[in-house]
Design an enzyme around this catalytic site. Sequence first.
Site, PDB file in Angstrom:
ATOM      1  N   THR A 138       0.846  -1.187   0.000  1.00 17.72           N
ATOM      2  CA  THR A 138       0.000   0.000   0.000  1.00 17.72           C
ATOM      3  C   THR A 138       0.882   1.237   0.000  1.00 17.72           C
ATOM      4  OG1 THR A 138      -1.769   1.203   1.156  1.00 17.72           O
ATOM      5  CG2 THR A 138      -0.174   0.089   2.535  1.00 17.72           C
ATOM      6  N   ASP A 151      -7.988  -5.184  -0.553  1.00 17.56           N
ATOM      7  CA  ASP A 151      -8.889  -4.416  -1.411  1.00 17.56           C
ATOM      8  C   ASP A 151     -10.267  -4.420  -0.754  1.00 17.56           C
ATOM      9  OD1 ASP A 151      -9.420  -2.787  -3.558  1.00 17.56           O
ATOM     10  OD2 ASP A 151      -9.847  -4.412  -4.948  1.00 17.56           O
ATOM     11  N   LYS A 157      -2.814   3.258   6.882  1.00 11.27           N
ATOM     12  CA  LYS A 157      -3.145   1.834   6.959  1.00 11.27           C
ATOM     13  C   LYS A 157      -1.986   1.060   7.587  1.00 11.27           C
ATOM     14  CE  LYS A 157      -6.273   1.049   3.013  1.00 11.27           C
ATOM     15  NZ  LYS A 157      -6.420   0.287   1.767  1.00 11.27           N
ATOM     16  N   PHE A 165     -15.292   8.236   5.999  1.00  8.03           N
ATOM     17  CA  PHE A 165     -14.954   8.597   4.620  1.00  8.03           C
ATOM     18  C   PHE A 165     -15.840   7.792   3.672  1.00  8.03           C
ATOM     19  CE2 PHE A 165     -12.612   4.853   3.005  1.00  8.03           C
ATOM     20  CZ  PHE A 165     -12.485   4.139   4.176  1.00  8.03           C
ATOM     21  N   TYR A 178     -18.404   5.969   1.575  1.00  9.97           N
ATOM     22  CA  TYR A 178     -19.858   5.780   1.653  1.00  9.97           C
ATOM     23  C   TYR A 178     -20.381   5.745   3.092  1.00  9.97           C
ATOM     24  CZ  TYR A 178     -19.261   4.505  -3.250  1.00  9.97           C
ATOM     25  OH  TYR A 178     -18.936   4.524  -4.585  1.00  9.97           O
ATOM     26  N   ASP A 179     -19.562   6.071   4.059  1.00  7.84           N
ATOM     27  CA  ASP A 179     -19.982   5.994   5.468  1.00  7.84           C
ATOM     28  C   ASP A 179     -21.297   6.737   5.767  1.00  7.84           C
ATOM     29  OD1 ASP A 179     -17.986   4.304   6.246  1.00  7.84           O
ATOM     30  OD2 ASP A 179     -16.690   5.850   7.084  1.00  7.84           O
ATOM     31  N   HIS A 198     -15.633  -4.040   8.356  1.00  9.94           N
ATOM     32  CA  HIS A 198     -15.091  -5.045   7.446  1.00  9.94           C
ATOM     33  C   HIS A 198     -13.568  -5.102   7.498  1.00  9.94           C
ATOM     34  CE1 HIS A 198     -15.505  -1.096   5.820  1.00  9.94           C
ATOM     35  NE2 HIS A 198     -14.834  -1.336   4.714  1.00  9.94           N
ATOM     36  N   ASN A 220      -0.453   3.850   1.487  1.00  9.06           N
ATOM     37  CA  ASN A 220      -1.183   4.611   2.496  1.00  9.06           C
ATOM     38  C   ASN A 220      -0.584   4.369   3.888  1.00  9.06           C
ATOM     39  OD1 ASN A 220      -3.081   5.460   4.373  1.00  9.06           O
ATOM     40  ND2 ASN A 220      -4.817   4.944   3.034  1.00  9.06           N
ATOM     41  N   LYS A 225     -16.727   2.477  14.976  1.00 13.24           N
ATOM     42  CA  LYS A 225     -16.748   1.858  13.641  1.00 13.24           C
ATOM     43  C   LYS A 225     -15.741   0.705  13.577  1.00 13.24           C
ATOM     44  CE  LYS A 225     -15.664   2.631   8.794  1.00 13.24           C
ATOM     45  NZ  LYS A 225     -15.135   3.508   7.746  1.00 13.24           N
TER      46      LYS A 225
HETATM   47  P1  ITT Z   1      -5.905   2.215  -1.414  1.00 10.84           P
HETATM   48  O1  ITT Z   1      -4.988   3.309  -1.867  1.00 10.84           O
HETATM   49  O2  ITT Z   1      -5.366   1.494  -0.228  1.00 10.84           O
HETATM   50  O3  ITT Z   1      -6.340   1.261  -2.518  1.00 10.84           O
HETATM   51  P2  ITT Z   1      -8.686   3.121  -1.435  1.00 10.84           P
HETATM   52  O4  ITT Z   1      -9.209   4.495  -1.136  1.00 10.84           O
HETATM   53  O5  ITT Z   1      -8.856   2.588  -2.817  1.00 10.84           O
HETATM   54  O6  ITT Z   1      -7.195   3.021  -0.902  1.00 10.84           O
HETATM   55  P3  ITT Z   1     -10.026   0.751  -0.401  1.00 10.84           P
HETATM   56  O7  ITT Z   1      -9.503  -0.138  -1.485  1.00 10.84           O
HETATM   57  O8  ITT Z   1      -9.912   0.286   1.003  1.00 10.84           O
HETATM   58  O9  ITT Z   1      -9.409   2.201  -0.394  1.00 10.84           O
HETATM   59  O10 ITT Z   1     -11.578   1.034  -0.685  1.00 10.84           O
HETATM   60  C1  ITT Z   1     -12.066   1.336  -1.993  1.00 10.84           C
HETATM   61  C2  ITT Z   1     -13.258   2.260  -1.901  1.00 10.84           C
HETATM   62  O11 ITT Z   1     -14.350   1.590  -1.226  1.00 10.84           O
HETATM   63  C3  ITT Z   1     -13.004   3.536  -1.084  1.00 10.84           C
HETATM   64  O12 ITT Z   1     -12.437   4.553  -1.876  1.00 10.84           O
HETATM   65  C4  ITT Z   1     -14.418   3.873  -0.607  1.00 10.84           C
HETATM   66  O13 ITT Z   1     -15.150   4.527  -1.616  1.00 10.84           O
HETATM   67  C5  ITT Z   1     -15.049   2.503  -0.388  1.00 10.84           C
HETATM   68  N1  ITT Z   1     -14.833   2.082   1.021  1.00 10.84           N
HETATM   69  C6  ITT Z   1     -14.014   1.081   1.446  1.00 10.84           C
HETATM   70  N2  ITT Z   1     -14.032   0.983   2.792  1.00 10.84           N
HETATM   71  C7  ITT Z   1     -14.889   1.943   3.225  1.00 10.84           C
HETATM   72  C8  ITT Z   1     -15.336   2.363   4.501  1.00 10.84           C
HETATM   73  O14 ITT Z   1     -14.894   1.804   5.615  1.00 10.84           O
HETATM   74  N3  ITT Z   1     -16.208   3.364   4.568  1.00 10.84           N
HETATM   75  C9  ITT Z   1     -16.672   3.970   3.460  1.00 10.84           C
HETATM   76  N4  ITT Z   1     -16.289   3.658   2.225  1.00 10.84           N
HETATM   77  C10 ITT Z   1     -15.409   2.650   2.089  1.00 10.84           C
END
Ligand code: ITT
Length: 205
Positions: A7, A68, A12, A157, A159-160, A185, A9, A180
């Site tokens: 990652t 992912d 994380k 962040f 869709y929360d 998940h 990030n 949360k």
């Molecule tokens: P990476 O750089 O690590 O890939 P990312 O923003 O793509 O970061 P994720 O793969 O974890 O993050 O998630 C993909 C998308 O799914 C993220 O941009 C959100 O739109 C949604 N999402 C995932 N987990 C979420 C959460 O806990 N709450 C709200 N939206 C979530």
Amino acid sequence: MELVFVTGNIDKVREIDHLLGENFKIKYLKDLGFDEEIPEIYPTLEENASAKAFYIYERFKVDCFADDSGLEVEYLNNQPGVYSARFAEIEENIKFSSKKALTEANIEKLLSLLKGKDFRKARFRTVISLLLGGEEYRFEGAVEGEITEEKRGEEGFGYDPVFVPAGYGKTFAQMSLDEKNKISHRSIAFGKLVEFLSNRQDLLK
Ligand code: ITT
């Protein structure tokens, strides 16, 4: 014991570092001098997580893991799924100038596709692919819930603001991060990874 988290990030990385404790040293892509974007081109979270982990394993021959996540809405045949981050851009030919604008548009698109529908079941899902000596182990975490009819709350962040976990009367965005994290998940999946690694230190170099 060293493991690379695939990652870019750092937040994380800190989170998982904290969960794993001192027996593990977690590195991330910057520590390998790697700052390319790894393409996420597959239709499932499983394939994308695996592809990211294998990409780094092939290149650096290091033990590593990748994750992912996405939102799966049953009425939409589990979309946006792997497209969650860019839902409002796909098939629309629009590029949003800021992450905030894109998030707003993602939510608007989701709410308009579900407008007037009673069937609003959804889940957030995280998949982790761990590669130890080239052998793959997978972990999954999911939280079931429903999509609201309008946004509620300011925390979190993505869709929360429109996701209410089953058994709760409020959205993820109306919860503190601690609250949360107890049910999310991501923390379920990472909890499984941490438990596996803690019990199987023999597998690590
Ligand atoms: P990476 O750089 O690590 O890939 P990312 O923003 O793509 O970061 P994720 O793969 O974890 O993050 O998630 C993909 C998308 O799914 C993220 O941009 C959100 O739109 C949604 N999402 C995932 N987990 C979420 C959460 O806990 N709450 C709200 N939206 C979530």
